[in-house]
Design a protein around this motif. Structure first.
Motif, PDB file in Angstrom:
ATOM      1  N   ARG A 350      39.723  13.248 -10.014  1.00 11.22           N
ATOM      2  CA  ARG A 350      38.861  14.411 -10.247  1.00 11.22           C
ATOM      3  C   ARG A 350      37.712  14.051 -11.181  1.00 11.22           C
ATOM      4  NH1 ARG A 350      44.036  17.089 -10.370  1.00 11.22           N
ATOM      5  NH2 ARG A 350      44.183  16.760 -12.625  1.00 11.22           N
ATOM      6  N   ASN A 445      40.649  20.056  -3.311  1.00  8.23           N
ATOM      7  CA  ASN A 445      40.146  21.384  -3.662  1.00  8.23           C
ATOM      8  C   ASN A 445      39.402  21.383  -4.993  1.00  8.23           C
ATOM      9  OD1 ASN A 445      40.767  23.050  -1.403  1.00  8.23           O
ATOM     10  ND2 ASN A 445      42.941  22.865  -1.928  1.00  8.23           N
ATOM     11  N   ALA A 446      39.764  20.469  -5.889  1.00  9.71           N
ATOM     12  CA  ALA A 446      39.009  20.331  -7.132  1.00  9.71           C
ATOM     13  C   ALA A 446      37.600  19.829  -6.851  1.00  9.71           C
ATOM     14  CB  ALA A 446      39.735  19.382  -8.083  1.00  9.71           C
ATOM     15  N   GLY A 512      37.378  22.505 -11.167  1.00 10.89           N
ATOM     16  CA  GLY A 512      37.582  21.170 -10.623  1.00 10.89           C
ATOM     17  C   GLY A 512      37.671  20.059 -11.643  1.00 10.89           C
TER      18      GLY A 512
END
Length: 536
Positions: A350, A445-446, A512
């Motif tokens: 991330r 999804n982050a 995120g």
């Protein structure tokens, strides 16, 4: 990104077609596979796609050895498939950039087939031919990136021809005006077809020294850069004469004049030279390339000091030019492995996407970065890359970053109904798109959330950048645009850390990321955490 200069601050998603999605069951990805997954790409929040080579080729270097610049290799589909890809991408608001390889082609290209026949044919001087030395050895000491001498003897002409890469990738002679015109015509062909730009492969390689002077030796302690280890003799030289020649600047200006005749297109140059930042400064100018990227952030050093040193060095030189940053691509070990050393996991994945997307410039994200894919282990018997085969085991080649995209946890990870051209890594199967799509806390999804948020922040897309002093494990800088100032800071260590900036800040709610918290003016970072804050 719409309107003029869409490319400034754009996030460009690199698709490696062989490994994206196979729709015809031959184990190799194809253009219809990209079309089938355009909704997925659009969902990421990127602005454009860059499609690696899909042209007719013997595939000795997997498409970077082109036999026809104007047609699609049947392995990937047809020109009609490409037109469909272009139309469908545009319908989703995605720009399309394609690779072009101007400096060399394949020995199977009709140009070379004709050129090698004799010394008097119409294309006799389209490639770099040279007589042997009196003892029969090559004309000079130039070396190939893929190992060994950069010259191959051809018995038809009784001369050597130059190749900076594989012997099946002969170097075109850009001192020949007809060659330059032909390559500009190839660019024009795709511009007229509607592409939004080009990623120009090895763009500092077109010209060579016409006198064929020997390259000077490089000191032992400096034999590094772009992944070249001391066991590759290419690292033993300064490449003063076989690339990055001053004549190349005129060709780049010709490219820009051509592209300026088409609305809202862009050229991104891949630049790898002895001093890539200085070369970028020369190449990325308003009358030359729109933007460029080098390999400085594609090395093993992912420390805050190296990132700051690299960006500041470029910023001090670049002036009106526009950079592009990448930390992974199809030529280097994936970043979460290269910079994380097997540690960091999802938090590192991330963080790395947020970091590269927060620097000033445009960004290239490589397929699978949004999933946090580590480098795949490919056994020697499954290797396809000639570079890896030549330097095994000290260098395992580029196959580990080129394995198939994992779409599902099923057979062949949903990539193909046949055996894939490279094996699917088990570590990748667990990170498949289907599973991550359903997991609100996933890396995928982050990344989606962060990229959507970034689009709403002009300061990150177009703002200036200025670095701040901070503890050794923290990379900190200020982005500023239209009166807005945002502090951006990343804890690049695996430990918690605190830092008190010397100014009043107000944290922004950024999706995120693993966010730092602010307590009495002190930023408290979790491992691999980040902070975005408005400056007073």
């Amino acid at each position: 990104m719409t309107g003029q200069q869409w490319w400034r601050g754009a996030v460009v998603y690199q698709v490696y077609p062989r490994s994206f999605l196979d729709t015809d069951g031959d184990g190799v990805g194809d253009l219809p596979g990209i079309v089938e997954r355009l909704d997925y790409i659009a969902s990421l929040g990127v602005d454009a796609i860059w499609v690696s080579p899909f042209f007719k080729s013997p595939m000795a270097d997997f498409g970077y050895d082109i036999a026809d610049y104007r047609d699609v290799d049947p392995l990937f589909g047809t020109l009609a498939d490409f037109d469909q890809l272009l139309a469908q991408a545009h319908a989703r608001g995605l720009k399309v950039m394609i690779d072009q390889v101007p400096s060399h082609c394949s020995t199977a290209h009709p140009w070379f087939v004709e050129s090698r026949q004799d010394r008097d044919n119409p294309k006799a001087d389209w490639f770099v031919w040279a007589d042997a030395r009196p003892d029969g050895s090559p004309p000079n000491n130039w070396l190939s990136i893929f190992g060994g001498v950069a010259w191959t003897w051809d018995p038809r002409r009784r001369q050597y021809y130059l190749h900076n890469f594989l012997s099946s990738q002969p170097q075109l002679n850009f001192h020949c005006a007809a060659v330059r015109a032909a390559q500009l015509d190839n660019l024009r062909f795709w511009l007229q077809r509607g592409v939004d730009g080009f990623r120009l492969d090895s763009i500092n390689f077109p010209f060579h020294d016409a006198q064929l002077r020997d390259n000077p030796a490089k000191p032992v302690e400096l034999r590094q850069g772009r992944g070249f280890s001391p066991d590759n003799p290419y690292a033993f030289q300064y490449h003063t004469y076989n690339n990055t020649r001053p004549e190349n600047l005129g060709f780049l200006e010709d490219v820009r004049r051509l592209m300026d005749a088409y609305p809202d297109v862009a050229a991104l140059g891949e630049i790898s030279s002895d001093d890539s930042l200085a070369t970028m400064t020369d190449y990325v100018q308003p009358h030359r390339l729109h933007m460029g990227y080098s390999f400085e952030l594609l090395t093993d050093d992912g420390s805050p000091a190296h990132i700051r040193r690299t960006v500041e060095a470029l910023e001090s030189q670049l002036q009106d030019g526009w950079p592009c940053w990448a930390i992974s691509n199809h030529d280097v070990q994936r970043a979460v492995t290269r910079w994380g050393g097997g540690a960091g996991g999802d938090a590192l994945a991330r963080q790395l996407v947020a970091l590269v997307c927060s620097l000033r410039g445009s960004v290239c994200l490589y397929q699978g970065e949004e999933l946090g894919l580590p480098e795949a282990e490919v056994p020697f018997e499954a290797l396809q890359d000639p570079y890896g085969k030549a330097f095994w085991p000290t260098f395992k080649g580029r196959d580990g970053c080129r394995t198939p995209m994992p779409w599902t946890g099923g057979d062949n990870a949903g990539f193909s109904r046949a055996r894939p051209w490279l094996p699917v890594a088990e570590a990748h199967r667990a990170r498949n798109v289907q599973a991550q799509d359903a997991d609100a806390a996933s890396v995928l999804n982050a990344v989606r959330a962060f990229l959507r948020w970034r689009r709403t922040r002009p300061v990150l897309v177009a703002g200036s950048i200025r670095f701040l002093d901070a503890p050794a494990s923290i990379l900190a800088f200020v982005r500023e645009h239209a009166g807005e100032r945002v502090l951006v800071a990343f804890n690049l260590s695996g430990s918690s850390i605190e830092w008190t900036p010397r100014r009043d800040i107000a944290l922004l709610d950024v999706p995120g990321i693993d966010a730092a918290v602010l307590h009495d003016g002190c930023l408290q970072f979790p491992p691999r955490g980040a902070a975005f804050a408005r400056l007073a």
